[in-house]
Each structure stands twice: as structure tokens, then as C-alpha cells.
Design a protein around this motif. Structure first.
Motif, PDB file in Angstrom:
ATOM      1  N   GLN A 237     -14.314  24.753  -7.171  1.00 40.35           N
ATOM      2  CA  GLN A 237     -14.688  25.067  -8.536  1.00 40.35           C
ATOM      3  C   GLN A 237     -13.481  25.084  -9.456  1.00 40.35           C
ATOM      4  O   GLN A 237     -12.348  25.281  -9.019  1.00 40.35           O
ATOM      5  N   THR A 238     -13.760  24.874 -10.722  1.00 38.10           N
ATOM      6  CA  THR A 238     -12.708  24.836 -11.716  1.00 38.10           C
ATOM      7  C   THR A 238     -12.366  26.241 -12.179  1.00 38.10           C
ATOM      8  O   THR A 238     -13.072  27.206 -11.900  1.00 38.10           O
ATOM      9  N   LEU A 239     -11.272  26.332 -12.905  1.00 37.54           N
ATOM     10  CA  LEU A 239     -10.938  27.585 -13.550  1.00 37.54           C
ATOM     11  C   LEU A 239     -11.957  27.863 -14.646  1.00 37.54           C
ATOM     12  O   LEU A 239     -12.620  26.958 -15.144  1.00 37.54           O
ATOM     13  N   GLY A 240     -12.066  29.128 -15.046  1.00 37.81           N
ATOM     14  CA  GLY A 240     -13.009  29.462 -16.097  1.00 37.81           C
ATOM     15  C   GLY A 240     -14.440  29.403 -15.584  1.00 37.81           C
ATOM     16  O   GLY A 240     -14.719  29.611 -14.404  1.00 37.81           O
ATOM     17  N   TYR A 241     -15.349  29.089 -16.488  1.00 36.32           N
ATOM     18  CA  TYR A 241     -16.763  29.019 -16.122  1.00 36.32           C
ATOM     19  C   TYR A 241     -17.062  27.709 -15.394  1.00 36.32           C
ATOM     20  O   TYR A 241     -16.490  26.667 -15.703  1.00 36.32           O
ATOM     21  N   THR A 242     -17.967  27.792 -14.442  1.00 38.87           N
ATOM     22  CA  THR A 242     -18.365  26.631 -13.658  1.00 38.87           C
ATOM     23  C   THR A 242     -19.652  26.046 -14.225  1.00 38.87           C
ATOM     24  O   THR A 242     -20.611  26.781 -14.462  1.00 38.87           O
ATOM     25  N   ASP A 243     -19.656  24.742 -14.445  1.00 40.82           N
ATOM     26  CA  ASP A 243     -20.857  24.072 -14.933  1.00 40.82           C
ATOM     27  C   ASP A 243     -21.657  23.596 -13.720  1.00 40.82           C
ATOM     28  O   ASP A 243     -21.223  22.696 -12.999  1.00 40.82           O
ATOM     29  N   PRO A 244     -22.839  24.159 -13.471  1.00 39.32           N
ATOM     30  CA  PRO A 244     -23.609  23.798 -12.274  1.00 39.32           C
ATOM     31  C   PRO A 244     -24.448  22.539 -12.429  1.00 39.32           C
ATOM     32  O   PRO A 244     -25.180  22.177 -11.505  1.00 39.32           O
ATOM     33  N   TYR A 245     -24.341  21.855 -13.557  1.00 38.12           N
ATOM     34  CA  TYR A 245     -25.247  20.743 -13.839  1.00 38.12           C
ATOM     35  C   TYR A 245     -25.169  19.629 -12.797  1.00 38.12           C
ATOM     36  O   TYR A 245     -26.188  19.177 -12.266  1.00 38.12           O
ATOM     37  N   ASN A 246     -23.974  19.150 -12.500  1.00 37.07           N
ATOM     38  CA  ASN A 246     -23.845  18.006 -11.589  1.00 37.07           C
ATOM     39  C   ASN A 246     -24.349  18.315 -10.188  1.00 37.07           C
ATOM     40  O   ASN A 246     -24.949  17.466  -9.533  1.00 37.07           O
ATOM     41  N   SER A 247     -24.105  19.522  -9.719  1.00 38.43           N
ATOM     42  CA  SER A 247     -24.407  19.839  -8.320  1.00 38.43           C
ATOM     43  C   SER A 247     -25.819  20.338  -8.077  1.00 38.43           C
ATOM     44  O   SER A 247     -26.329  20.230  -6.966  1.00 38.43           O
ATOM     45  N   TRP A 248     -26.483  20.881  -9.141  1.00 31.10           N
ATOM     46  CA  TRP A 248     -27.745  21.568  -8.878  1.00 31.10           C
ATOM     47  C   TRP A 248     -28.892  21.183  -9.807  1.00 31.10           C
ATOM     48  O   TRP A 248     -30.015  21.647  -9.614  1.00 31.10           O
ATOM     49  N   HIS A 249     -28.661  20.364 -10.789  1.00 30.54           N
ATOM     50  CA  HIS A 249     -29.723  19.968 -11.719  1.00 30.54           C
ATOM     51  C   HIS A 249     -30.499  18.773 -11.157  1.00 30.54           C
ATOM     52  O   HIS A 249     -29.936  17.881 -10.530  1.00 30.54           O
ATOM     53  N   SER A 250     -31.805  18.750 -11.428  1.00 32.04           N
ATOM     54  CA  SER A 250     -32.658  17.662 -10.925  1.00 32.04           C
ATOM     55  C   SER A 250     -32.192  16.292 -11.399  1.00 32.04           C
ATOM     56  O   SER A 250     -32.398  15.292 -10.700  1.00 32.04           O
ATOM     57  N   ASP A 251     -31.582  16.229 -12.576  1.00 30.48           N
ATOM     58  CA  ASP A 251     -31.111  14.951 -13.110  1.00 30.48           C
ATOM     59  C   ASP A 251     -30.186  14.229 -12.138  1.00 30.48           C
ATOM     60  O   ASP A 251     -30.083  12.997 -12.162  1.00 30.48           O
ATOM     61  N   ASN A 252     -29.492  14.993 -11.314  1.00 32.15           N
ATOM     62  CA  ASN A 252     -28.475  14.413 -10.433  1.00 32.15           C
ATOM     63  C   ASN A 252     -28.894  14.394  -8.974  1.00 32.15           C
ATOM     64  O   ASN A 252     -28.056  14.311  -8.073  1.00 32.15           O
ATOM     65  N   SER A 253     -30.213  14.427  -8.729  1.00 32.96           N
ATOM     66  CA  SER A 253     -30.706  14.446  -7.347  1.00 32.96           C
ATOM     67  C   SER A 253     -31.027  13.059  -6.814  1.00 32.96           C
ATOM     68  O   SER A 253     -31.509  12.924  -5.687  1.00 32.96           O
ATOM     69  N   GLY A 254     -30.742  12.015  -7.594  1.00 38.06           N
ATOM     70  CA  GLY A 254     -31.023  10.654  -7.154  1.00 38.06           C
ATOM     71  C   GLY A 254     -30.021  10.152  -6.132  1.00 38.06           C
ATOM     72  O   GLY A 254     -29.110  10.868  -5.701  1.00 38.06           O
ATOM     73  N   SER A 255     -30.140   8.878  -5.778  1.00 41.11           N
ATOM     74  CA  SER A 255     -29.333   8.310  -4.693  1.00 41.11           C
ATOM     75  C   SER A 255     -27.863   8.174  -5.039  1.00 41.11           C
ATOM     76  O   SER A 255     -27.035   8.011  -4.144  1.00 41.11           O
ATOM     77  N   THR A 256     -27.522   8.229  -6.325  1.00 34.65           N
ATOM     78  CA  THR A 256     -26.108   8.153  -6.710  1.00 34.65           C
ATOM     79  C   THR A 256     -25.620   9.456  -7.322  1.00 34.65           C
ATOM     80  O   THR A 256     -24.470   9.542  -7.745  1.00 34.65           O
ATOM     81  N   GLY A 257     -26.484  10.450  -7.393  1.00 37.05           N
ATOM     82  CA  GLY A 257     -26.118  11.708  -8.025  1.00 37.05           C
ATOM     83  C   GLY A 257     -25.343  12.623  -7.113  1.00 37.05           C
ATOM     84  O   GLY A 257     -25.234  12.408  -5.904  1.00 37.05           O
ATOM     85  N   SER A 258     -24.814  13.684  -7.702  1.00 33.87           N
ATOM     86  CA  SER A 258     -23.982  14.624  -6.949  1.00 33.87           C
ATOM     87  C   SER A 258     -24.714  15.910  -6.603  1.00 33.87           C
ATOM     88  O   SER A 258     -24.099  16.858  -6.126  1.00 33.87           O
ATOM     89  N   ASN A 259     -26.016  15.955  -6.840  1.00 33.55           N
ATOM     90  CA  ASN A 259     -26.857  17.040  -6.343  1.00 33.55           C
ATOM     91  C   ASN A 259     -27.198  16.686  -4.895  1.00 33.55           C
ATOM     92  O   ASN A 259     -28.249  16.120  -4.588  1.00 33.55           O
ATOM     93  N   LEU A 260     -26.274  16.986  -4.009  1.00 31.28           N
ATOM     94  CA  LEU A 260     -26.383  16.520  -2.626  1.00 31.28           C
ATOM     95  C   LEU A 260     -27.557  17.142  -1.889  1.00 31.28           C
ATOM     96  O   LEU A 260     -28.085  16.545  -0.948  1.00 31.28           O
ATOM     97  N   CYS A 261     -27.972  18.334  -2.307  1.00 34.04           N
ATOM     98  CA  CYS A 261     -29.110  18.984  -1.651  1.00 34.04           C
ATOM     99  C   CYS A 261     -30.434  18.379  -2.087  1.00 34.04           C
ATOM    100  O   CYS A 261     -31.481  18.703  -1.514  1.00 34.04           O
ATOM    101  N   LYS A 262     -30.390  17.541  -3.133  1.00 33.40           N
ATOM    102  CA  LYS A 262     -31.613  16.927  -3.682  1.00 33.40           C
ATOM    103  C   LYS A 262     -32.577  18.003  -4.177  1.00 33.40           C
ATOM    104  O   LYS A 262     -33.801  17.839  -4.115  1.00 33.40           O
TER     105      LYS A 262
END
Length: 585
Positions: free
Chosen positions: A496-521
């Protein structure tokens, strides 16, 4: 385990009076038999020899996917701003000073923000030409090219509406965003800047606006699509990943011998060398930084003790224990700084069995995290409950770690209809007319620690009638499969980065596709809603409450088995003077 590739970052260690050396703090990297550095190869103190556990896929900030690439890129490329590894404050690197930031109250971009900034006049490329706003604009355009294989960074820049370069002074830049994003300054100033004259010599992107690039139809044969495809082909070629690597940083890539070593050499008369207020990440005192690619922890540690390496990060706990108390005798020194990282085992939430929250929670109850910390990490870690590091001020302390409870796991599996129907010791369930066994795979790297984590889960799962096959492989092999969703579980780490963490890339449905970074889908509308509020909320108290709610939702869903937050383990040559930092790129 290795670092999650979404906005993945590395910890920084500072060598006082020598250099700021980025140390790869991947969790569990791969093992293979590779050549050791030549004994006694250090001929002068200007050379610092560092163990690199994973060979980079490429040296190319827009396209590289591995943390090992990030630590090397930091010495070659510069952003406009970065965090100071000593003060942990955001400070200018290429800029004269931090941007002038003003909300926009009227007009087409009302609700957005205007950033006015100027690149310092000392900043130049290797040929002596100045770093200008046109280089910045080119670098942002490249991020948005839809034909490139990775555009994760572009998702952070979606709020950038316009970029203007001053017609009189091309070092002056104005960036207009269409919203007030929580990471506004970091996003606008954080991209690594490429020399336009090297990476786009034909000025392919010059005539295309940001709007042109964003709106292009990749399935068309329009002029814009043709130009962007042409640029992407050249930009992503191997020549720009190994041979023609060039940036404004203090080091240059001098040698890359596959599977053996990467050598950076200091640039003579670098533009920053006489600056009284230069950023610590511009420091470049050693003539050479030599990264020896030795994935096997034992081989690397043997070389460190023999004097063939100067720095080894993420040593095994037992290796650290063997040195502590004997530092003077061995001429070594040890450090255990905390890092903004957590280890976890993602579940494929779209898998026929793991899409059931009961099954995911049951497996979480099959891991003995306390024993994991005690036996494999020698106590140098803390259990965690979700995707927020316990060191963060908005960590939800009301949530308790999922404890080992095999009976509870069995109860949850039974409630979801998983029973041993054919009496083979493995639970089964009829799904769409087919009898499915609760037979799962877990990917690990080839390191012993990574496999030990998986084996600990495997042994407990067997008692609950769940079969888990441990599959060791190189991270470069199984990570693409994870992204595609061709997996059940894997051993990973997220930084995680310093400061506040943006959870969008890792946990948002937008990134659950085959090239996204929501690895848990994970696809959960409520989680998505809270994430979107986090990103747009500027009131700190309100945002912290949203983080607490986000963690509660993740805890309830159990999209992954969250394990622990480690202290990193560093052993170095006793003659070096080190100052540790929690910062990661």
C-alpha cells in the motif's frame, strides 16, 4: 508470494552517504538455480551489490508488471513529485515547487481542480535538452493508449480532462481535472516522465489530443486508431524495455545479463548533482549498483555471508535469527522495519465453489495464522483482517482475525451442501446435474516459505474434507492465469501507498475482468458504492468512516484469506550505514 501488480510499490532503504537503495520486499519469490556473483567481486566501495529475487519483465514504467522492475526504474526515470523516503512527505523532483492547486467553481469543469506547476530549469535529458511539459504530456498520452497491454495507471488519471503547455515557457504546465479526487496531486504529479524525443521520435502522438486517444474505436481503421496501434507496437517492443531505456534519473541501465545480473551506472554531471535542495531519490553516490538475480534465499544468504553481496532484503526469518546477536562477528547488520504491506490468499470469487461466501469463510477458518506468524515469521508480523494495513489510522480494530476453527469450517461447508457423497474423504456437491468435488488448487512461487504457507492450509483443509493441490511455479507463469481467472487460490502480497489507500483497482467490480487488477474477481455493488464514495470524499472524518465500512463489507464477504502484515527482514554488509523507511515506490 509476490506483490500485487496493481499500483504495486516497493520499500525504500536509504544508505546514508552512499545512495538510496530500493530493496525488493516481495513476499515469496521464485527459486531457481542460477549463477552466484563471483566471490570477492567488489573491487571498490563505490559499488553496491544487491540481491534481486525476481528478474524484471522489462524496464518500462508504463508496461512493467513486476515489483523488481519498479525498484530499478526509480533510479532511471523521474516523476514530477514523489514521497521523500525520510520525511514521508510529498516533495518535488522535477518540479521547482509543489503545484498551485485551486478548485474550479464555474464553467465546464466546475467541481474540478486546476494544477499549475513548472519543471525546474536544471532538469535535462541525457542529450542536454530540457525536460518540458511536452514530455509530460507525451507520457500521459502514452498511459491512455488503448492498444498497450497494460493501462492500470491510466485508471488513476481518468479525472484529467485537459493538459496545457505554456506557449512561451514550455516548462510550465496546467492540468485540469474534472473532479476533486482524493489522490489528485499524487496522480497528476506521480507518473514517470519519458523523453519524448527517444520514445516517440516520429511524434506519432503529437497530433493526437487526450480526447482523441480516449475516444478512439480500437476496432476501427480510423487514422487515430492506426497511429495509436503503430505507436503501441513500437513503444512496447523489447528495444524500449532493455536496449533503449532512458530517463532523467541519476542512473543509466548499463548491462542486463538475463537470469544473472542488472547493472546501473551513475551518470556523470547529472543535472541534479549540484542542487542544494534535491530530492533524496536523486542521490547517486555509488558508481555502480549491481543487482544479482538470485531467487533462492539460501543461495543469496550464503553469498551475503561470504561477502559477495552487500544487501539482501526479505531474508527468511530463520536466516535473520542466525545473524542476530552475531552481527559484529559476521560483519553484518540486521534491520526489521515495518512495511505497508499485507499477505493474503485471494479466492477466485467466480469459481463454482468459491463464489459461495460460506465456502470462502470456511477455508479462512482452516488457516492457523497464529502458528504461521510464530513458526514461519519468528513473530515478526501481525495478523490482519482485510486489505488495510494495521499501521493505517483507519484500520478497523473492531474486526477480529478469522481464527483456526476446523469445526466451524465443517459447519459452514455442511450448510452450503458440501458433503462427502461418494465416501472418498473429499466433500462433494451436485451442481447443475454434475457431481463436483471440493478439489482446489493453490499457486505458489517456488520458494520454501511460499510453499510452507500453502502446505499449512492444505493440511488443515484435509481434516475438513477439502483437497488442496499446491502448485509451485514462476510468478511470471501463474500471474497471467490469475488475471484471467484461471485459478482457485494463490499466495500473494499487496503493498500500500503512503497516506490513504484507494481500493478501486483491487476491489471494484470495474476491474474484475480478465485484464483487471481485482484478482479476487469480487463483484459486490455495495462494496463498489463505498469505494466510489471514498474516492470522492474530501472530509477526512467522513472518509475514515467510509474506510471502516469498506473493511466491514470485505470482512463479511471474505473474498480472500487475509493473513498478516509483516516486518521486513534486512541483512546488510556491516560497513554500510543504513536508514530504513516504510516508503515504497
Amino acid at each position: 508470494m509476490t506483490g500485487n501488480t496493481v499500483k504495486s510499490t516497493l520499500s525504500i532503504q536509504s544508505i546514508t552517504g552512499v545512495a538510496n537503495v530500493s530493496l525488493v520486499l516481495l513476499l515469496l519469490t521464485a527459486i531457481s538455480c542460477r549463477e552466484s556473483p563471483p566471490k570477492g567481486s567488489q573491487t571498490h566501495v563505490e559499488e553496491v551489490r544487491i540481491n534481486l529475487k525476481t528478474e524484471p519483465d522489462r524496464i518500462h514504467p508504463v508496461l512493467s508488471r513486476q515489483l523488481s522492475a519498479r525498484q530499478i526504474e526509480r533510479f532511471i526515470f523521474n516523476p514530477l513529485e514523489d514521497y521523500n523516503p525520510l520525511t514521508l512527505e510529498l516533495e518535488p523532483i522535477l518540479l521547482k515547487e509543489r503545484p498551485s492547486i485551486n478548485p474550479i467553481d464555474t464553467g465546464a469543469f466546475a467541481g474540478g481542480v486546476r494544477y499549475d506547476m513548472e519543471i525546474r530549469h536544471e532538469a535535462t535529458w541525457d542529450n542536454g535538452s530540457p525536460v518540458t511539459g511536452f514530455d509530460y504530456l507525451f507520457s500521459i498520452k502514452a498511459l491512455f493508449n488503448p492498444f498497450l497491454t497494460s493501462r492500470i495507471q491510466a485508471s488513476y488519471l481518468e479525472s484529467v480532462a485537459e493538459i496545457h503547455i505554456d506557449s512561451i515557457n514550455p516548462r510550465r504546465i496546467t492540468v485540469i481535472t474534472n473532479d476533486n479526487y482524493m489522490y489528485g496531486e499524487e496522480v497528476v504529479c506521480g507518473a514517470q516522465i519519458y523523453p519524448r524525443h527517444i520514445y516517440d521520435p516520429d511524434q506519432t502522438l503529437f497530433g493526437l489530443s487526450l480526447e482523441d486517444i480516449r475516444d478512439v474505436d480500437i476496432d476501427s481503421d480510423s487514422e487515430s486508431a492506426v497511429l495509436l496501434q503503430k505507436f503501441a507496437n513500437r513503444f512496447s517492443s523489447s528495444s524500449f524495455s532493455r536496449d533503449s531505456v532512458s530517463g532523467s534519473g541519476p542512473y543509466t541501465l548499463a548491462d542486463w545479463t538475463a537470469d544473472q545480473q542488472i547493472v546501473l551506472t551513475r551518470k556523470e554531471n547529472h543535472w541534479s548533482q549540484d542542487l542544494p535542495d534535491s530530492h533524496p531519490l536523486l542521490a547517486a553516490n555509488p558508481m555502480r549498483l549491481v543487482y544479482y538475480i538470485i531467487p533462492d534465499e539460501q543461495t543469496a544468504f550464503t553469498n551475503l555471508k561470504a561477502g559477495n553481496l552487500d544487501i539482501m532484503s526479505d531474508v527468511l526469518p530463520e536466516q535473520l535469527n542466525s545473524v542476530m546477536g552475531k552481527e559484529s562477528e559476521l560483519n553484518l547488520q540486521t534491520y526489521t522495519p515495518s512495511v505497508l504491506q499485507y499477505y493474503f490468499i485471494p479466492y477466485n470469487n467466480q469459481h463454482f465453489a468459491l463464489k459461495d461466501r460460506n465456502v470462502r469463510t470456511a477455508i479462512s477458518h482452516l488457516m492457523d495464522v497464529e502458528s504461521l506468524i510464530k513458526e514461519l515469521f519468528f513473530g515478526l508480523a501481525a495478523p490482519t483482517v482485510g486489505p488495510v494495513n494495521p499501521a493505517k489510522p483507519y484500520y478497523n480494530t473492531s474486526l477480529k482475525p478469522i481464527a483456526l476453527d476446523i469445526n466451524k469450517a465443517i459447519e459452514l461447508l455442511e450448510a452450503s451442501g458440501w458433503k462427502d457423497i461418494n465416501s472418498d474423504g473429499i466433500r462433494d456437491k451436485e451442481i447443475n446435474g454434475d457431481l463436483k468435488s471440493l478439489d482446489l488448487r493453490i499457486y505458489t512461487t517456488k520458494s520454501q516459505l511460499s510453499q510452507d504457507v500453502a502446505v499449512l492450509l492444505q493440511a488443515n483443509a484435509e481434516q475438513a474434507g477439502v483437497r488442496i493441490e499446491v502448485i509451485p511455479n514462476d510468478i511470471g507463469v501463474f500471474l497471467p492465469e490469475i488475471r484471467k481467472g484461471n485459478f482457485e487460490m494463490a499466495t500473494l502480497a499487496s503493498v500500500q501507498t503512503l497516506g490513504y489507500t484507494d481500493p478501486y483497482n483491487s476491489w471494484h467490480s470495474d476491474n474484475s475482468g480478465s485484464t483487471g487488477s481485482n484478482l479476487c474477481k469480487l463483484q459486490n455493488p455495495k462494496v463498489d458504492e463505498v469505494i466510489e464514495k471514498i474516492r470522492s470524499t474530501l472530509d477526512e472524518k467522513e472518509r475514515r468512516n467510509l474506510y471502516l465500512e469498506f473493511q466491514e463489507l470485505i470482512y463479511e464477504e471474505q473474498p480472500a484469506l487475509f493473513l498478516l502484515s509483516p516486518q521486513t527482514r534486512l541483512v546488510a554488509n556491516g560497513d554500510l550505514q543504513l536508514v530504513t523507511s516504510t516508503m515504497r515506490p
